[in-house]
Design an enzyme around this catalytic site. Structure first.
Site, short mmCIF file in Angstrom:
data_model
loop_
_atom_site.label_atom_id
_atom_site.label_comp_id
_atom_site.label_asym_id
_atom_site.label_seq_id
_atom_site.Cartn_x
_atom_site.Cartn_y
_atom_site.Cartn_z
N HIS A 19 -9.98 1.30 0.07
CA HIS A 19 -8.52 1.21 0.06
C HIS A 19 -8.04 0.71 -1.30
O HIS A 19 -8.22 -0.46 -1.65
CB HIS A 19 -8.05 0.27 1.16
CG HIS A 19 -6.59 0.30 1.43
ND1 HIS A 19 -5.70 1.07 0.70
CD2 HIS A 19 -5.82 -0.36 2.36
CE1 HIS A 19 -4.48 0.89 1.15
NE2 HIS A 19 -4.53 0.02 2.16
N LYS A 55 -10.19 7.43 2.51
CA LYS A 55 -10.53 6.02 2.30
C LYS A 55 -11.93 5.71 2.83
O LYS A 55 -12.51 4.69 2.48
CB LYS A 55 -9.51 5.11 2.97
CG LYS A 55 -8.16 5.04 2.28
CD LYS A 55 -7.28 4.00 2.94
CE LYS A 55 -5.91 3.90 2.27
NZ LYS A 55 -5.05 5.07 2.60
N PHE A 63 1.82 -3.25 4.05
CA PHE A 63 2.27 -4.54 4.56
C PHE A 63 3.76 -4.69 4.26
O PHE A 63 4.25 -4.26 3.22
CB PHE A 63 1.51 -5.68 3.89
CG PHE A 63 0.11 -5.89 4.42
CD1 PHE A 63 -0.41 -5.12 5.43
CD2 PHE A 63 -0.69 -6.89 3.88
CE1 PHE A 63 -1.69 -5.32 5.92
CE2 PHE A 63 -1.98 -7.12 4.36
CZ PHE A 63 -2.48 -6.33 5.38
N GLU A 88 -1.41 4.64 13.73
CA GLU A 88 -1.21 5.94 13.09
C GLU A 88 -1.58 7.08 14.04
O GLU A 88 -0.86 8.10 14.11
CB GLU A 88 -2.02 6.04 11.81
CG GLU A 88 -1.76 7.32 11.03
CD GLU A 88 -2.35 7.32 9.64
OE1 GLU A 88 -2.01 8.24 8.84
OE2 GLU A 88 -3.17 6.43 9.33
N HIS A 121 -3.28 7.62 6.39
CA HIS A 121 -3.40 6.31 5.74
C HIS A 121 -4.77 5.73 6.09
O HIS A 121 -5.45 5.22 5.22
CB HIS A 121 -2.27 5.39 6.19
CG HIS A 121 -2.23 4.09 5.47
ND1 HIS A 121 -2.11 4.01 4.10
CD2 HIS A 121 -2.33 2.81 5.91
CE1 HIS A 121 -2.12 2.74 3.72
NE2 HIS A 121 -2.25 1.99 4.80
N CYS A 149 0.81 -1.22 0.00
CA CYS A 149 0.00 0.00 0.00
C CYS A 149 0.84 1.26 0.00
O CYS A 149 0.29 2.37 -0.11
CB CYS A 149 -0.94 0.00 1.20
SG CYS A 149 -1.89 -1.54 1.31
#
Length: 430
Positions: A357, A352, A416, A326, A315, A175
């Site tokens: 996403h 998002k 990831f 976050e 994010h 991502c």
């Protein structure tokens, strides 16, 4: 902002293109963001999923782009020869180039390049190829299978289409892919190796394999009966992210090059840093230490302090662990500037909540939000943030967009593998 070395070129954005489930071009995507419109819908049972027993899908929703005709942007032959992710990326790139007004036939091709990221590349081609091979044998595979499935197919296609003979590459860092791509393009130009770069990300991963794989690792929301409320970053009732597709591409130029051709400058890319959690292959560091390092590095690179940042496009995927990490990173780094109860002025939202996403394209899509927030003085909302989780002290701009003067915006993308990228974009002041 602390001045960089006098011989370091300033890098500006002169064009952008975007295609998501909430809009088929950059202006319509921004309009939907400001209006707080969700693009999440039910997909299981649709084409591509209709051969599967619906009762076996715990997740039936995604952010699929519906009603868009590729022929509105490209020849139908191009759409047929490319994987879905490359089609979306090409459409966004064509819009970006058109909006910038640049004519690559008049440029030095060796001074023009491309870096476009994708988290999974041509996954739909892989799925289709395996089906053909199992049902009809390997000799029935298309000879175009390899060039369609390559994650770098989009960068290669764009370099060929526009005759870009300079630096060309692809980041595949989950991502964080488009974040790394935009940062890489910035560095290349700051080193004096290019005058123009196409950069961003593209993803076409709304497919049975991807949906099923993320479903079995329990990363996705199962709010199937309320798709538009499923993506709910920072809300205490969040239960996972919503898989989506999309693309966003930008034209970056050195300030000198943009001015010489009379281009309209949209914003300036002023800071970039990346880090690794080095903790877990899928889960973030629970205290957000890696995210804090990337944000700290971006601030240092831009010569800014925490109080200079007006807006963070988070994010913010809507996963329990990711959102908590976050928030912890932002709160620890920005201190009272981020704490709403302490009078902090920092705004942080997750678009998002509307787009879902887009994996490797997410950083690019969210850079569109950052640039427009600066240009229009409006911060897009975090929809579905009905009840922020306990201990979350930030202003998430819940439900409704807010007028705000934004001089500097930060764009966070975390992937990831422990990848963290933070970019800072600022109002251009020549």
């Amino acid at each position: 902002m602390t001045a960089k070395a006098s011989d370091t070129p300033r890098v500006v954005i002169t064009g952008m293109g975007c295609l998501t489930t909430i809009g088929f071009d950059a202006p319509s995507v921004w309009d939907s963001m400001v209006r707080g419109r969700s693009g999440i819908s039910r997909v299981v049972g649709d084409e591509g999923f209709n051969r599967w027993d619906e009762s076996k899908w715990a997740v039936k929703i995604a952010g699929a782009i519906r009603g868009w005709d590729p022929s509105s942007r490209m020849d139908s032959r191009d759409a047929k020869r490319l994987d879905r992710f490359a089609v979306l990326g090409l459409a966004a790139a064509l819009e970006a180039v058109e909006s910038s007004g640049i004519d690559f036939s008049k440029e030095n091709p060796e001074r023009c390049g491309v870096v476009v990221g994708s988290g999974v590349g041509g996954i739909q081609t892989i799925e289709q190829g395996v089906g053909v091979m199992l049902e009809k044998g390997p000799h029935r595979l298309s000879p175009f299978t390899v060039p369609r499935l390559m994650a770098n197919a989009i960068s290669g296609d764009l370099s060929i289409r526009f005759g870009l003979q300079g630096y060309s590459s692809t980041h595949t860092t989950a991502c964080a892919s488009s974040g790394h791509s935009m940062g890489d393009a910035l560095r290349i130009m700051q080193r004096g190796e290019a005058d123009v770069m196409l950069t961003g990300g593209s993803e076409g991963a709304v497919s049975p394999l991807c949906l099923g794989a993320f479903m079995t690792m329990k990363a996705l929301s199962t709010r199937n009966d309320e798709p538009e409320k499923a993506s709910r970053p920072f809300d205490r009732d969040r239960d996972g992210f919503v898989l989506s597709e999309g693309a966003a591409i930008f034209v970056l130029e050195t300030e000198a090059h943009a001015k010489a051709r009379g281009a309209t400058i949209l914003a300036e890319l002023v800071g970039y840093a990346a880090s690794s959690d080095a903790a877990h292959i899928t889960a973030p560091d629970p205290e957000g230490k890696g995210a804090r390092r990337s944000m700290t590095g971006a601030l240092k690179d831009a010569g800014l302090s925490t109080s200079d940042i007006d807006y963070i496009n988070a994010h913010g995927t809507s996963t329990p662990l990711g959102d908590s990490a976050e928030v912890a990173a932002v709160t620890s780094l920005f201190g009272d500037h981020a704490r709403k109860a302490k009078g902090g002025k920092l705004l942080m939202s997750s678009t998002k909540s509307m787009t879902g996403h887009c994996l490797g394209a997410s950083g690019g899509v969210e850079m569109v939000a950052c640039v427009n927030a600066i240009r229009h003085g409006v911060v897009p909302p975090t929809i579905n943030c009905d009840n922020p989780d306990d201990g979350f002290e930030l202003d998430f701009v819940p439900h409704v967009a807010r007028d705000a003067s934004v001089k500097f915006a930060m764009n966070n993308t975390f992937g990831f593998g422990g990848h963290n990228v933070s970019l800072i974009v600022g109002r251009y002041e020549g």
